[in-house]
Design a protein around this motif. Structure first.
Motif, short mmCIF file in Angstrom:
data_model
loop_
_atom_site.label_atom_id
_atom_site.label_comp_id
_atom_site.label_asym_id
_atom_site.label_seq_id
_atom_site.Cartn_x
_atom_site.Cartn_y
_atom_site.Cartn_z
N PRO A 111 13.89 25.45 40.04
CA PRO A 111 13.69 26.57 41.13
C PRO A 111 14.95 26.34 42.04
CG PRO A 111 11.66 24.77 40.90
CD PRO A 111 12.84 24.45 39.90
N THR A 112 14.98 27.51 42.68
CA THR A 112 16.07 27.55 43.63
C THR A 112 15.66 28.08 44.97
OG1 THR A 112 18.43 28.54 44.07
CG2 THR A 112 16.70 29.90 43.13
N ASP A 113 16.65 27.83 45.98
CA ASP A 113 16.08 28.20 47.34
C ASP A 113 16.14 29.85 47.31
OD1 ASP A 113 15.88 28.85 50.04
OD2 ASP A 113 17.23 27.24 50.70
N LEU A 114 15.13 30.17 47.44
CA LEU A 114 15.28 31.82 47.15
C LEU A 114 15.86 32.32 48.38
CD1 LEU A 114 11.72 32.36 45.74
CD2 LEU A 114 13.91 32.98 44.95
N ARG A 165 16.69 33.73 39.87
CA ARG A 165 15.98 32.98 38.68
C ARG A 165 14.51 32.89 38.87
NH1 ARG A 165 18.46 26.87 39.64
NH2 ARG A 165 20.52 27.66 40.15
N ILE A 166 14.02 34.25 39.12
CA ILE A 166 12.64 34.45 38.77
C ILE A 166 12.45 34.60 37.29
CG2 ILE A 166 10.69 36.18 39.48
CD1 ILE A 166 11.67 35.34 41.96
N ASN B 2 11.44 30.26 39.53
CA ASN B 2 10.67 30.61 40.73
C ASN B 2 9.63 31.64 40.27
OD1 ASN B 2 11.76 29.20 43.02
ND2 ASN B 2 13.52 30.29 42.18
N THR B 3 8.84 32.22 40.98
CA THR B 3 7.77 33.31 40.46
C THR B 3 7.87 34.29 41.72
OG1 THR B 3 5.81 32.19 41.92
CG2 THR B 3 6.23 31.59 39.49
N ASP B 6 6.50 32.95 44.74
CA ASP B 6 7.37 32.35 45.65
C ASP B 6 8.38 33.12 46.53
OD1 ASP B 6 6.42 29.86 44.78
OD2 ASP B 6 7.87 30.11 42.84
N LEU B 7 8.59 34.42 45.82
CA LEU B 7 9.78 35.26 46.49
C LEU B 7 9.00 35.99 47.74
CD1 LEU B 7 12.41 36.78 46.95
CD2 LEU B 7 11.35 38.57 45.03
N THR B 10 8.52 33.42 50.55
CA THR B 10 9.89 33.40 51.27
C THR B 10 9.96 34.31 52.15
OG1 THR B 10 10.55 32.08 49.32
CG2 THR B 10 12.15 32.89 50.91
#
Lengths: 185, 420
Positions: A111-114, A165-166, B2-3, B6-7, B10
């Motif tokens: 996972p990355t810091d979105l 990176r979704i 991520n999904t 998650d987005l 955020t």
């Protein structure tokens, strides 16, 4: 019955504008916080977000009497397009373009810091992400706001998700769920 | 991975962070901006009327704005700011604006078709960081209004100055009427030198005409053409001929007539050095036309400047300029790095730099230039050697250059400031 006039800070009296000015001021008071949130998600900077919002509202003022229908949608359109074209200029032969190359990803499953990753997105791509996943606009609505085709929104969304990176599989599932539920996403 | 959830989380979380302390003042601020725009529009209308009156009366003693009352230079952090400052031959005059703050201050750069100069100071020795509209971040140890940056026309946003300690201040200067040395006609100036290249000749078409000619002497080396064309509806083109032969063409769509020589353009050889050649600039109906249009174009500004010889360095089958201008300062080529095709990662430098990336590859090429891990520019070409220029590289920033599509050599050229 009393007729009111509006005197703008430049000292010009505009009797015919009193109603428009009043509704504009009401709109700014009522809706500008929501617009400021969008501006902040686009710019990632509180000061720039305020500048962007004020620029968009100033543009909207000059068209206020011509706005037919929901003004927030119109102002949001100005906001997003002002952001997408801000600082776009010719200077010493720069050749700005909206498509950035894919970057090498060391570990695609990590996972990355979105929020940080969004800062690396080109402006229009970032705008697409905000419109689709914060404003919850459909592809057609996002295309209308950005003044582009639905296909462009689709491709920009796809590229943006890849850069963030979704997981494409999770994204596809989400779309399918949303469609099945009639969700406007 | 991520999904999308998650987005969304955020985005929601950061949106919730937005406080709105300026809500009360925003309405007043917007009305103020509206008033400024209206004043500007009225000023344009008044200007047009004044020109008409001048033409009708013939001679009118009109006070030059150089003789207008000059706003007092502000005193800020106990220092008297200069009344005027010079950049690349142009004179800038204080408009009285000054902002100061502890550790940080800033001003809004309004959109303008004229450049604006900003200078700074601090109340103690420190390095200041200047965020300039256009995503440039300048570093400067020169305080007390000894350093500056010029924001070019049609660039706007927030300019901020910050330091790690003490108080900082920024002041604004706008363009004065005094023209730099060079060729000036109808309010347009081709400077007598741009990026070290001497002006060989220039011409601006007279009002109501759509062509103009100038004779220049061929330099010993390449010459650069800087056409100017603005003030006509979309679709028209500008064409430059040399001894009757079409040489440069492009859309007539310049956003400003300020400093057209700096816009650069096309370089070529004019033939044997010392030979006189006739350079003609004309407005045409489109890029394929070679005859001047006829018609009434009251707002047309049409001209061409020819500079040379152009000092260039050869790299990977193409060239880079030996000197450039950016931010109101001259910059000189100090370092070049080449690659046979592999990505190049290059370390940062202690000072701000400007870079150009060039490639000598035929076929479809997509190149990218990354600063501090953030992609700043990409470029595409399909017809041969090409490049990106004016790439801003702040102090201590590492860069990465690579070709995403196309294989072949490329190079990066770095420039450092002459006047720092």
């Amino acid at each position: 019955m009393t007729t009111t006039s509006v005197v703008d800070p430049g000292g010009r009296v505009e009797p015919g504008d009193s109603t428009a000015a009043a509704t504009f001021d009401q709109f700014v008071a009522a809706r500008s916080r929501a617009l400021l949130r969008t501006a902040y998600l686009l710019t990632h900077d509180h000061a720039l977000a305020e500048d962007l919002l004020q620029t968009a509202l100033t543009k909207a003022w000059f068209a206020w009497k011509r706005i037919d229908g929901e003004p927030e949608r119109y102002v949001r359109k100005i906001l997003v397009n002002t952001y997408a074209t801000w600082w776009r200029r010719k200077w010493n032969g720069e050749q700005p373009t909206e498509a950035l190359p894919e970057r090498v990803v060391e570990d695609a499953t990590r996972p990355t810091d979105l929020w940080t990753a969004m800062e690396r997105l080109p402006r229009r791509m970032r705008a697409v992400v905000v419109l689709r996943y914060f404003e919850d606009l459909t592809e057609a609505q996002a295309a209308d706001v950005l003044g582009c085709s639905i296909g462009t929104v689709k491709s920009q969304t796809s590229k943006a998700l890849a850069k963030l990176r979704i997981d494409p599989a999770l994204a596809a599932t989400d779309h399918a769920d949303a469609d099945a539920e009639g969700d406007p996403r | 991975m991520n999904t999308l959830s998650d987005l969304r989380r955020t985005l929601d979380r950061h949106a919730d962070d937005v406080a709105d302390p300026a809500a009360v003042a925003r309405t007043a601020a917007v009305h103020h901006s509206v008033a400024v725009v209206r004043r500007r529009r009225r000023a344009v209308g008044t200007g047009v009327l004044a020109l008409v009156l001048l033409a009708a009366v013939g001679t009118v003693l009109w006070p030059r704005s150089d003789q207008d009352p000059v706003p007092a230079a502000p005193v800020v952090l106990g220092e008297q700011a200069p009344t005027t400052m010079k950049s690349l031959g142009y004179t800038y005059r204080t408009d009285g604006t000054a902002e100061s703050g502890t550790l940080h201050t800033g001003v809004v750069v309004a959109k303008s078709d004229q450049p604006q100069l900003y200078s700074w100071t601090a109340d103690r020795a420190t390095e200041v960081t200047v965020h300039v509209p256009g995503d440039q971040v300048w570093s400067s140890l020169a305080l007390h209004f000894r350093d500056f940056v010029v924001v070019p026309p049609n660039t706007w946003g927030r300019l901020s100055v910050s330091a790690s300690q003490g108080r900082v201040a920024v002041t604004r200067y706008t363009l004065a009427d005094a023209a730099p040395s060079g060729y000036t006609s109808q309010g347009v100036t081709y400077r007598d030198a741009v990026a070290g290249r001497p002006l060989l000749g220039a011409t601006i078409a007279a009002p109501s005409t759509t062509q103009s000619t100038v004779s220049v002497v061929s330099p010993a080396g390449r010459a650069e053409f800087s056409p100017l064309c603005t003030g006509v509806p979309a679709g028209y083109a500008v064409l430059v001929t040399v001894n009757g032969r079409a040489t440069v063409s492009g859309d007539c769509s310049d956003q400003t007539s300020f400093d057209p020589g700096a816009a650069g353009g096309y370089t070529t050889r004019l033939g044997r050095a010392g030979r006189a050649v006739s350079v003609r600039v004309l407005l045409t109906k489109g890029p394929k036309s070679t005859t001047p249009v006829t018609g009434d174009f009251p707002h047309l500004r049409l001209g061409v400047g020819v500079y040379g010889p152009v000092d260039q360095e050869h790299l990977v089958g193409t060239t880079v300029d030996s000197a450039v201008e950016l931010g109101g300062h001259p910059w000189t080529l100090t370092e070049t790095r080449s690659s046979r095709g592999e990505p190049r990662r290059l370390p940062g430098s202690a000072v701000d730099r400007v870079a150009s990336m060039v490639w000598g590859v035929k076929g479809n090429v997509e190149a990218s230039f990354t600063v501090h891990g953030t992609p700043t520019q990409v470029g595409e070409s399909s017809t041969g050697p090409a490049g990106l220029s004016g790439l801003w590289v702040p102090a201590n920033a590492a860069v990465e250059a690579h070709l995403d599509h196309g294989k072949g050599p490329f190079a990066v050229a770095f420039y450092t400031r002459d006047d720092y």
